[in-house]
Design a protein around this motif. Structure first.
Motif, PDB file in Angstrom:
ATOM      1  N   THR A 108       0.840  -1.190   0.000  1.00  0.00           N
ATOM      2  CA  THR A 108       0.000   0.000   0.000  1.00  0.00           C
ATOM      3  C   THR A 108       0.877   1.242   0.000  1.00  0.00           C
ATOM      4  N   LEU A 109       0.347   2.270  -0.591  1.00  0.00           N
ATOM      5  CA  LEU A 109       0.911   3.607  -0.485  1.00  0.00           C
ATOM      6  C   LEU A 109      -0.162   4.419   0.214  1.00  0.00           C
ATOM      7  N   ASP A 110       0.070   4.743   1.473  1.00  0.00           N
ATOM      8  CA  ASP A 110      -0.894   5.458   2.301  1.00  0.00           C
ATOM      9  C   ASP A 110      -0.600   6.949   2.193  1.00  0.00           C
ATOM     10  N   LEU A 111      -1.472   7.690   1.505  1.00  0.00           N
ATOM     11  CA  LEU A 111      -1.233   9.116   1.297  1.00  0.00           C
ATOM     12  C   LEU A 111      -1.465   9.944   2.547  1.00  0.00           C
ATOM     13  N   THR A 112      -2.222   9.415   3.507  1.00  0.00           N
ATOM     14  CA  THR A 112      -2.454  10.191   4.727  1.00  0.00           C
ATOM     15  C   THR A 112      -1.204  10.273   5.582  1.00  0.00           C
ATOM     16  N   GLY A 113      -0.324   9.276   5.440  1.00  0.00           N
ATOM     17  CA  GLY A 113       0.891   9.292   6.245  1.00  0.00           C
ATOM     18  C   GLY A 113       2.165   9.155   5.433  1.00  0.00           C
ATOM     19  N   ASP A 114       2.024   9.199   4.093  1.00  0.00           N
ATOM     20  CA  ASP A 114       3.172   9.037   3.202  1.00  0.00           C
ATOM     21  C   ASP A 114       3.963   7.774   3.540  1.00  0.00           C
ATOM     22  N   ILE A 115       3.246   6.647   3.680  1.00  0.00           N
ATOM     23  CA  ILE A 115       3.872   5.390   4.098  1.00  0.00           C
ATOM     24  C   ILE A 115       3.664   4.335   3.018  1.00  0.00           C
ATOM     25  N   ILE A 116       4.739   3.654   2.672  1.00  0.00           N
ATOM     26  CA  ILE A 116       4.623   2.480   1.801  1.00  0.00           C
ATOM     27  C   ILE A 116       4.844   1.274   2.693  1.00  0.00           C
ATOM     28  N   GLU A 117       3.900   0.358   2.647  1.00  0.00           N
ATOM     29  CA  GLU A 117       3.968  -0.812   3.516  1.00  0.00           C
ATOM     30  C   GLU A 117       3.674  -2.058   2.689  1.00  0.00           C
ATOM     31  N   HIS A 118       4.431  -3.113   2.928  1.00  0.00           N
ATOM     32  CA  HIS A 118       4.226  -4.396   2.257  1.00  0.00           C
ATOM     33  C   HIS A 118       3.569  -5.336   3.262  1.00  0.00           C
ATOM     34  N   TYR A 119       2.512  -6.027   2.801  1.00  0.00           N
ATOM     35  CA  TYR A 119       1.740  -6.892   3.689  1.00  0.00           C
ATOM     36  C   TYR A 119       1.885  -8.353   3.293  1.00  0.00           C
ATOM     37  N   LYS A 120       2.064  -9.170   4.301  1.00  0.00           N
ATOM     38  CA  LYS A 120       2.175 -10.612   4.090  1.00  0.00           C
ATOM     39  C   LYS A 120       0.788 -11.208   3.876  1.00  0.00           C
ATOM     40  N   ARG A 121       0.766 -12.371   3.288  1.00  0.00           N
ATOM     41  CA  ARG A 121      -0.487 -13.086   3.075  1.00  0.00           C
ATOM     42  C   ARG A 121      -1.228 -13.232   4.401  1.00  0.00           C
ATOM     43  N   GLY A 122      -2.491 -12.827   4.423  1.00  0.00           N
ATOM     44  CA  GLY A 122      -3.311 -12.937   5.626  1.00  0.00           C
ATOM     45  C   GLY A 122      -3.178 -11.785   6.598  1.00  0.00           C
ATOM     46  N   GLU A 123      -2.184 -10.952   6.438  1.00  0.00           N
ATOM     47  CA  GLU A 123      -2.007  -9.791   7.321  1.00  0.00           C
ATOM     48  C   GLU A 123      -3.027  -8.715   6.938  1.00  0.00           C
ATOM     49  N   SER A 124      -3.687  -8.156   7.937  1.00  0.00           N
ATOM     50  CA  SER A 124      -4.737  -7.170   7.687  1.00  0.00           C
ATOM     51  C   SER A 124      -4.171  -5.837   7.235  1.00  0.00           C
ATOM     52  N   LEU A 125      -4.849  -5.241   6.248  1.00  0.00           N
ATOM     53  CA  LEU A 125      -4.543  -3.892   5.800  1.00  0.00           C
ATOM     54  C   LEU A 125      -5.353  -2.927   6.651  1.00  0.00           C
ATOM     55  N   PRO A 126      -4.988  -1.655   6.662  1.00  0.00           N
ATOM     56  CA  PRO A 126      -5.845  -0.689   7.353  1.00  0.00           C
ATOM     57  C   PRO A 126      -7.263  -0.803   6.781  1.00  0.00           C
ATOM     58  N   GLU A 127      -8.270  -0.624   7.626  1.00  0.00           N
ATOM     59  CA  GLU A 127      -9.648  -0.927   7.224  1.00  0.00           C
ATOM     60  C   GLU A 127     -10.084  -0.212   5.954  1.00  0.00           C
ATOM     61  N   TYR A 128      -9.655   0.996   5.758  1.00  0.00           N
ATOM     62  CA  TYR A 128     -10.090   1.711   4.565  1.00  0.00           C
ATOM     63  C   TYR A 128      -9.404   1.185   3.301  1.00  0.00           C
ATOM     64  N   MET A 129      -8.337   0.423   3.425  1.00  0.00           N
ATOM     65  CA  MET A 129      -7.664  -0.138   2.252  1.00  0.00           C
ATOM     66  C   MET A 129      -7.971  -1.614   2.039  1.00  0.00           C
ATOM     67  N   GLU A 130      -8.466  -2.277   3.070  1.00  0.00           N
ATOM     68  CA  GLU A 130      -8.764  -3.710   2.964  1.00  0.00           C
ATOM     69  C   GLU A 130      -9.752  -3.982   1.830  1.00  0.00           C
ATOM     70  N   LYS A 131     -10.667  -3.055   1.587  1.00  0.00           N
ATOM     71  CA  LYS A 131     -11.672  -3.254   0.543  1.00  0.00           C
ATOM     72  C   LYS A 131     -11.055  -3.375  -0.853  1.00  0.00           C
ATOM     73  N   ALA A 132      -9.803  -2.937  -1.026  1.00  0.00           N
ATOM     74  CA  ALA A 132      -9.155  -2.979  -2.335  1.00  0.00           C
ATOM     75  C   ALA A 132      -8.262  -4.206  -2.526  1.00  0.00           C
ATOM     76  N   ARG A 133      -8.050  -4.970  -1.488  1.00  0.00           N
ATOM     77  CA  ARG A 133      -7.121  -6.105  -1.562  1.00  0.00           C
ATOM     78  C   ARG A 133      -7.517  -7.099  -2.650  1.00  0.00           C
ATOM     79  N   GLY A 134      -8.750  -7.516  -2.662  1.00  0.00           N
ATOM     80  CA  GLY A 134      -9.217  -8.483  -3.661  1.00  0.00           C
ATOM     81  C   GLY A 134      -9.050  -7.981  -5.086  1.00  0.00           C
ATOM     82  N   LEU A 135      -9.332  -6.712  -5.300  1.00  0.00           N
ATOM     83  CA  LEU A 135      -9.161  -6.126  -6.632  1.00  0.00           C
ATOM     84  C   LEU A 135      -7.689  -6.105  -7.036  1.00  0.00           C
ATOM     85  N   ALA A 136      -6.829  -5.768  -6.091  1.00  0.00           N
ATOM     86  CA  ALA A 136      -5.395  -5.703  -6.368  1.00  0.00           C
ATOM     87  C   ALA A 136      -4.847  -7.085  -6.732  1.00  0.00           C
TER      88      ALA A 136
END
Length: 167
Positions: A108-136
């Motif tokens: 994810t590239l979080d524009l609210t905090g200028d943070i790039i974060e890599h998530y492992k399989r099964g690791e939760s994304l911030p709630e507002y970004m979780e909705k995009a995981r399946g599409l990604a």
């Protein structure tokens, strides 16, 4: 008989009020903030440039951690893609498939905090970004832009599919 304490507004009153209002935002920024939702939706629906798409596909190139300089470069490219929009107040973040390899799944590239974060399989994304995981992870999209009430799935060619939230 009722007496009115407040007098009705006249055109002269309105004109005076507009001239005495103060705003700390620069004029260009105020214009961006006052854009109506219809115009905003149209602007966000237009195809993304090749440069913008290529830059976002290179997020993995910096590895699991990006330098502040590279992050600034990505932010500049995003802001240049939307010159007429105050994008930091509109776009929450971007989610895309991660190609760093196992165990990473998305980043994810979080524009609210200028943070790039890599998530492992099964690791939760911030709630507002979780909705995009399946599409990604879908494979038909290069990345997904996350907004408060919708996601915009961007294809390799820059075309945009709008996916509205169900609420």
């Amino acid at each position: 008989m009722a007496r009115f304490i407040l007098r009705p507004r006249t055109q002269a009153d309105t004109k005076t009020e507009n001239h005495t209002r103060l705003s700390v935002a620069p004029r260009r920024q105020r214009e961006k903030m006052q854009m109506d939702t219809g115009k905003l939706a149209l602007l966000l629906r237009r195809p993304r440039s090749r440069e913008y798409c290529e830059a976002l596909r290179r997020l993995d190139a910096g590895g699991a951690h990006l330098s502040p300089e590279l992050l600034d470069k990505f932010m500049k490219i995003i802001e240049e893609e939307f010159p007429e929009i105050a994008i930091r107040g509109t776009l929450i973040g971007i989610v895309s498939r991660c190609y760093l390899g196992d165990p990473y799944e998305v980043h994810t590239l979080d524009l609210t905090g200028d943070i790039i974060e890599h998530y492992k399989r099964g690791e939760s994304l911030p709630e507002y970004m979780e909705k995009a995981r399946g599409l990604a992870l879908h494979g038909n999209y290069a990345f997904v832009e996350v907004y408060e009430n919708a996601c915009r799935a961007i294809s390799e060619d820059g075309s945009v599919a709008v996916i509205m939230d169900e609420a």
